[in-house]
Design an enzyme around this catalytic site. Sequence first.
Site, PDB file in Angstrom:
ATOM      1  N   LYS A   1      11.459 -19.237  69.252  1.00 36.44           N
ATOM      2  CA  LYS A   1      11.746 -19.610  70.475  1.00 36.44           C
ATOM      3  C   LYS A   1      12.691 -18.350  71.141  1.00 36.44           C
ATOM      4  CE  LYS A   1      10.482 -24.307  70.188  1.00 36.44           C
ATOM      5  NZ  LYS A   1      10.919 -25.669  70.280  1.00 36.44           N
TER       6      LYS A   1
ATOM      7  N   ASP B   1      10.772 -28.172  76.275  1.00 34.06           N
ATOM      8  CA  ASP B   1      11.465 -29.074  75.267  1.00 34.06           C
ATOM      9  C   ASP B   1      12.220 -30.315  75.951  1.00 34.06           C
ATOM     10  OD1 ASP B   1       9.967 -27.921  73.153  1.00 34.06           O
ATOM     11  OD2 ASP B   1      11.430 -26.419  72.916  1.00 34.06           O
TER      12      ASP B   1
END
Length: 274
Positions: free
Chosen positions: A68, A105
């Site tokens: 990420k 997220d």
Amino acid sequence: MNTPARFAVIGNPIAHSLSPDVHAAFARDCGVDLEYEKLFAPEDGFDAAASRFFETGGRGMNVTAPFKGDAAAWVDELDENAALTESVNTIAVLTGSRTRGYSTDGPGLVADLKTQWGLALTGLRVLVIGAGGASRGIVPALLAEGPKRLVVANRTFARAEALAKKFSHLSDSELEAHSFDLDEASFDVVVNATSGDVQSASANLARALKGALCYDLSYALDRDTAFCSEAMHFGALEARNGLGMLVWQAALSFEIWHGVLPDAETVLAGLRRS
Ligand code: ATR
């Protein structure tokens, strides 16, 4: 016949990812034609794999651990939340071949808390265990809900301190850093954002689980995660694993790519039944 647009999730490991199933279910429900594959890349191989995928016509990519941060550095531009969290779990192609990174997220977690538990965090006391990438990805979204107090507790205190400092300007909530030796152990919501086994890491941490709604960012389909079992053992009100967050963050990615928000709750219920 048109070739379906290509999407992928990239990670290491990636074999057990449920993202292809989730996106296939969304695509069916929304009448979108797509292909969605799993891409494995070596730990130092994100840039090469992502470049190859988009150069060969890929339209969008989900990114999971450990990439990420690499993805945030690789894309041409970042949306506000991705810039704040230095984390990208969704890449979209803009006009031409420019790429834009997003982080769904945190919003995915908040959406799951709201829909599964009807839980608004406003005014609540929240404990986040862990201060790595996963924690960095969710803390801004949790703060945006206006908890009374948000404590970040980490094995390595300096990382908790750095994370709290990084986000302290974002809200009026009390944002505090601790080691696992918490001085106060009374929380409404406890989120486990560690990658390791924190069970019984400290008696104070175990006390913090008592009477709290406990949430593990890790997910499992057919069993409790170790954290959820531990939480129930120590008297949590309820414990959920991150399956709902997985589906919600995927739904928000799907919306970025296809302009329609799929029905996450129906797909989540289907996954649980399967
Ligand atoms: P991620 O991107 O998954 O958050 P990370 O940046 O390596 O990965 O962070 C992992 C988190 O899990 C950290 O908070 C780490 O604690 P430290 O900062 O002290 O390393 C935590 N963690 C991993 N294994 C742990 C264990 N056995 N007990 C407690 N905390 C653990």
